[in-house]
Motif scaffolding. Structure first.
Motif, PDB file in Angstrom:
ATOM      1  N   SER A 333       0.804  -1.227   0.000  1.00 28.05           N
ATOM      2  CA  SER A 333       0.000   0.000   0.000  1.00 28.05           C
ATOM      3  C   SER A 333       0.834   1.273   0.000  1.00 28.05           C
ATOM      4  CB  SER A 333      -0.948   0.003   1.203  1.00 28.05           C
ATOM      5  OG  SER A 333      -0.211  -0.137   2.406  1.00 28.05           O
ATOM      6  N   ASP A 334       2.004   1.240   0.667  1.00 25.51           N
ATOM      7  CA  ASP A 334       2.819   2.454   0.728  1.00 25.51           C
ATOM      8  C   ASP A 334       3.587   2.710  -0.572  1.00 25.51           C
ATOM      9  OD1 ASP A 334       4.415   0.224   1.107  1.00 25.51           O
ATOM     10  OD2 ASP A 334       5.864   1.288   2.356  1.00 25.51           O
ATOM     11  N   GLN A 335       3.535   1.738  -1.517  1.00 22.26           N
ATOM     12  CA  GLN A 335       4.237   1.905  -2.792  1.00 22.26           C
ATOM     13  C   GLN A 335       3.277   2.067  -3.971  1.00 22.26           C
ATOM     14  OE1 GLN A 335       7.147  -1.224  -3.377  1.00 22.26           O
ATOM     15  NE2 GLN A 335       7.692  -1.260  -1.206  1.00 22.26           N
ATOM     16  N   GLN A 336       2.001   2.124  -3.682  1.00 16.45           N
ATOM     17  CA  GLN A 336       1.019   2.233  -4.757  1.00 16.45           C
ATOM     18  C   GLN A 336       0.878   3.669  -5.237  1.00 16.45           C
ATOM     19  OE1 GLN A 336      -2.626   0.576  -3.249  1.00 16.45           O
ATOM     20  NE2 GLN A 336      -1.891  -1.542  -3.322  1.00 16.45           N
ATOM     21  N   ASP A 337       0.893   3.824  -6.554  1.00 11.06           N
ATOM     22  CA  ASP A 337       0.633   5.129  -7.162  1.00 11.06           C
ATOM     23  C   ASP A 337      -0.771   5.049  -7.755  1.00 11.06           C
ATOM     24  OD1 ASP A 337       0.512   7.462  -8.610  1.00 11.06           O
ATOM     25  OD2 ASP A 337       2.518   7.268  -9.489  1.00 11.06           O
ATOM     26  N   LEU A 338      -1.774   5.321  -6.901  1.00 10.01           N
ATOM     27  CA  LEU A 338      -3.159   5.134  -7.321  1.00 10.01           C
ATOM     28  C   LEU A 338      -3.564   6.089  -8.435  1.00 10.01           C
ATOM     29  CD1 LEU A 338      -4.904   4.454  -3.898  1.00 10.01           C
ATOM     30  CD2 LEU A 338      -3.987   2.831  -5.557  1.00 10.01           C
ATOM     31  N   ALA A 339      -2.952   7.276  -8.439  1.00 10.18           N
ATOM     32  CA  ALA A 339      -3.275   8.229  -9.517  1.00 10.18           C
ATOM     33  C   ALA A 339      -2.826   7.680 -10.868  1.00 10.18           C
ATOM     34  CB  ALA A 339      -2.606   9.574  -9.232  1.00 10.18           C
ATOM     35  N   LEU A 340      -1.636   7.084 -10.914  1.00 12.84           N
ATOM     36  CA  LEU A 340      -1.143   6.486 -12.153  1.00 12.84           C
ATOM     37  C   LEU A 340      -1.993   5.288 -12.544  1.00 12.84           C
ATOM     38  CD1 LEU A 340       0.866   6.219 -14.453  1.00 12.84           C
ATOM     39  CD2 LEU A 340       2.410   4.993 -12.896  1.00 12.84           C
ATOM     40  N   ALA A 341      -2.373   4.461 -11.563  1.00 11.25           N
ATOM     41  CA  ALA A 341      -3.221   3.305 -11.850  1.00 11.25           C
ATOM     42  C   ALA A 341      -4.557   3.761 -12.439  1.00 11.25           C
ATOM     43  CB  ALA A 341      -3.447   2.489 -10.587  1.00 11.25           C
ATOM     44  N   ASN A 342      -5.145   4.814 -11.863  1.00  9.25           N
ATOM     45  CA  ASN A 342      -6.419   5.338 -12.371  1.00  9.25           C
ATOM     46  C   ASN A 342      -6.256   5.867 -13.791  1.00  9.25           C
ATOM     47  OD1 ASN A 342      -9.291   6.306 -11.811  1.00  9.25           O
ATOM     48  ND2 ASN A 342      -8.267   8.212 -12.416  1.00  9.25           N
ATOM     49  N   GLN A 343      -5.138   6.555 -14.042  1.00 11.03           N
ATOM     50  CA  GLN A 343      -4.868   7.086 -15.382  1.00 11.03           C
ATOM     51  C   GLN A 343      -4.789   5.958 -16.408  1.00 11.03           C
ATOM     52  OE1 GLN A 343      -1.314   9.560 -15.666  1.00 11.03           O
ATOM     53  NE2 GLN A 343      -0.985   8.858 -17.767  1.00 11.03           N
ATOM     54  N   LEU A 344      -4.117   4.877 -16.059  1.00 16.11           N
ATOM     55  CA  LEU A 344      -3.975   3.740 -16.966  1.00 16.11           C
ATOM     56  C   LEU A 344      -5.318   3.064 -17.227  1.00 16.11           C
ATOM     57  CD1 LEU A 344      -0.663   2.233 -15.549  1.00 16.11           C
ATOM     58  CD2 LEU A 344      -0.954   3.266 -17.810  1.00 16.11           C
ATOM     59  N   LEU A 345      -6.146   2.975 -16.182  1.00 19.18           N
ATOM     60  CA  LEU A 345      -7.446   2.331 -16.362  1.00 19.18           C
ATOM     61  C   LEU A 345      -8.379   3.188 -17.215  1.00 19.18           C
ATOM     62  CD1 LEU A 345      -7.903   0.869 -12.773  1.00 19.18           C
ATOM     63  CD2 LEU A 345      -7.539  -0.417 -14.883  1.00 19.18           C
ATOM     64  N   GLN A 346      -8.336   4.501 -17.029  1.00 21.19           N
ATOM     65  CA  GLN A 346      -9.141   5.377 -17.873  1.00 21.19           C
ATOM     66  C   GLN A 346      -8.672   5.288 -19.326  1.00 21.19           C
ATOM     67  OE1 GLN A 346     -11.866   6.668 -16.828  1.00 21.19           O
ATOM     68  NE2 GLN A 346     -11.530   6.259 -14.645  1.00 21.19           N
ATOM     69  N   GLN A 347      -7.349   5.155 -19.501  1.00 18.44           N
ATOM     70  CA  GLN A 347      -6.773   4.983 -20.840  1.00 18.44           C
ATOM     71  C   GLN A 347      -7.272   3.690 -21.468  1.00 18.44           C
ATOM     72  OE1 GLN A 347      -2.384   5.395 -21.198  1.00 18.44           O
ATOM     73  NE2 GLN A 347      -2.410   3.385 -22.204  1.00 18.44           N
ATOM     74  N   ALA A 348      -7.317   2.626 -20.663  1.00 13.95           N
ATOM     75  CA  ALA A 348      -7.775   1.328 -21.167  1.00 13.95           C
ATOM     76  C   ALA A 348      -9.245   1.382 -21.547  1.00 13.95           C
ATOM     77  CB  ALA A 348      -7.537   0.252 -20.111  1.00 13.95           C
ATOM     78  N   ILE A 349     -10.064   2.017 -20.733  1.00 11.10           N
ATOM     79  CA  ILE A 349     -11.505   2.099 -21.007  1.00 11.10           C
ATOM     80  C   ILE A 349     -11.755   2.916 -22.269  1.00 11.10           C
ATOM     81  CG2 ILE A 349     -13.676   3.063 -20.154  1.00 11.10           C
ATOM     82  CD1 ILE A 349     -12.705   2.229 -17.309  1.00 11.10           C
ATOM     83  N   ALA A 350     -10.968   3.972 -22.454  1.00 13.75           N
ATOM     84  CA  ALA A 350     -11.107   4.789 -23.667  1.00 13.75           C
ATOM     85  C   ALA A 350     -10.713   3.987 -24.904  1.00 13.75           C
ATOM     86  CB  ALA A 350     -10.248   6.044 -23.545  1.00 13.75           C
TER      87      ALA A 350
END
Length: 442
Positions: A333-350
């Motif tokens: 959890s202390d190494q997760q970059d949730l903003a980057l993960a969200n960006q990648l998922l939005q990219q995938a959905i698009a």
């Protein structure tokens, strides 16, 4: 009169030189014969005997480019000469002029059907032109004229194998005296047994080929045989041996990674796929393999970090972007970059709005942020796209439970249990698909 006498003496002298050249050729003094004939060819360019003999000498010396025009001239001067046609066909084979070789050797074989060397070369030319059934007939004819040697038996067997006559191919190859000592013969017998569904014998022949000649091809073929039949431990052993001895072989390394992956050894497969991806950063197949592999591990692997870079450079690849985001979510959890993960998922959905895994991972991301309410919509969307999505039903049950919708949570747990076996079957099907892809390329 003096002029005519001089011409007569010259012709007589050249005839003596031609005889001397023929004698030197018969005695194996090719260089001496070549020197004489080359001089005569300059004076008598339309002589059949000189062109044919000099062309034959060049062919014996391996000077095929020089031999071809001389033999072509000889054939033009005497079209019915079977020996010269046979020599020209053999030269065409050496020059990879396979269509010309078939044409010329067919004529030679018709003129002299009892010549085993001509029939054998004709078979080789037909094999090069992808006509194995015709080649098998030519080899059979050669074998009927003269007791076949091991090379002829191998070529005949290979032609029968390539034309789908597996039983006949095995019978012919079994007659070879070097079957037990030739790696090539053992490998071909393995191929034959595989087609005959004699899988145990096939494996033994491939293993024997490796023992006789541990070449990259033989090691790879043996490993593929074990992988084909889902005997992963010996497959891994062979591919590990192959990688050690042929470290530059990318197909060996890929096979090792797939063997680990198919054997549920995901943590061992990930670094291999990452290494291959680093060597070819635009290989979408390897990136997909790494993504599938990383998505199946409960924790992050160092190799999975390669996915993020790939996804950022290949914005239209929805699966890899999704797997890259999942690899981030697998980190502590202390190494997760949730903003980057969200960006990648939005990219995938698009890139692909109908890829259910993207919505599932988005739901997981929301839950890791403790935003249970926000996780409902993406999880529901994932299930709408794939109703039998067991993991999504489980995550949706958690979301319903945390938002006080306990009856819906119980219903989702029931669906999760209902579809869990199907999801395992789908995973096994994925393993088989990847393994089949690799085997089909062999």
């Amino acid at each position: 009169m003096p002029v005519l006498l001089a011409q007569h003496r010259t012709a007589a002298k050249d005839a003596e030189s031609l005889a001397a050249a023929m004698k030197a050729e018969d005695e194996g003094h090719l260089h001496e014969a070549e020197s004489i004939l080359a001089s005569l060819a300059a004076k008598y360019p339309e002589s059949f005997e000189i062109s044919a003999s000099l062309g034959e000498i060049y062919a014996e010396e391996g000077n095929y480019a020089q031999a071809a025009p001389l033999l072509e001239k000889a054939v033009k001067l005497r079209p019915s000469s079977a020996p010269v046609l046979a020599n020209l066909g053999a030269v065409y084979l050496k020059l990879d002029r396979n269509e010309d070789a078939v044409r010329v050797l067919r004529r030679a074989a018709l003129l002299d059907p009892k010549n085993p060397a001509t029939q054998s070369n004709y078979g080789l030319a037909l094999m090069q032109m992808k006509h194995p059934a015709e080649a098998a007939k030519a080899f059979a004819t050669a074998a009927s004229v003269k007791a076949p040697d091991d090379d002829l038996l191998y070529n005949w067997s290979l032609a029968l194998y390539d034309s789908g006559q597996y039983d006949e191919a095995g019978e012919v190859l079994s007659r070879a005296s070097n079957l037990g000592t030739s790696a090539a013969a053992q490998s071909l017998m393995g191929d034959i047994c595989e087609k005959q569904k004699n899988y145990k014998d096939a494996g033994e022949h491939y293993v024997a080929a490796v023992k006789l000649d541990p070449s990259e091809q033989n090691i790879y073929t043996a490993g593929i045989e074990f992988l084909r039949h889902w005997t992963f431990d010996p497959a891994i052993q062979y591919f590990q041996f192959g990688v050690k001895h042929y470290p530059a072989s990318k197909r060996m390394l890929l096979a090792l990674g797939i063997a680990h992956y198919s054997n549920n050894e995901f943590a061992k497969a990930a670094p291999i796929f990452a290494q291959l991806l680093n060597s070819d950063p635009d290989d979408e197949f390897v990136a997909s393999l790494l993504g599938h592999d990383c998505s199946l591990m409960p924790d992050d692997s160092p190799g999975c970090s390669s996915l993020v870079d790939f996804a950022q450079r290949h914005t239209k690849n929805a699966p890899v972007a999704t797997y890259a985001a999942a690899s981030i979510l697998h980190r502590p959890s202390d190494q997760q970059d949730l903003a980057l993960a969200n960006q990648l998922l939005q990219q995938a959905i698009a890139a692909d709005p109908k890829f259910p895994e993207s919505y599932y991972q988005l739901g997981v991301l929301k839950q890791q942020k403790k935003d249970w309410q926000a996780s409902l919509a993406p999880l529901q969307r994932a299930i709408a796209l794939r109703p039998a999505y067991s993991q999504a039903h489980y995550r949706l049950a958690l979301a319903y439970s945390h938002t006080g919708q306990h009856e819906k949570a119980q219903a989702e747990i029931g669906l999760q249990q209902k579809y869990s076996q199907q999801e395992k079957d789908d995973l096994n099907a994925r393993f088989r698909q990847v393994t089949t892809f690799l085997v089909s390329k062999n």
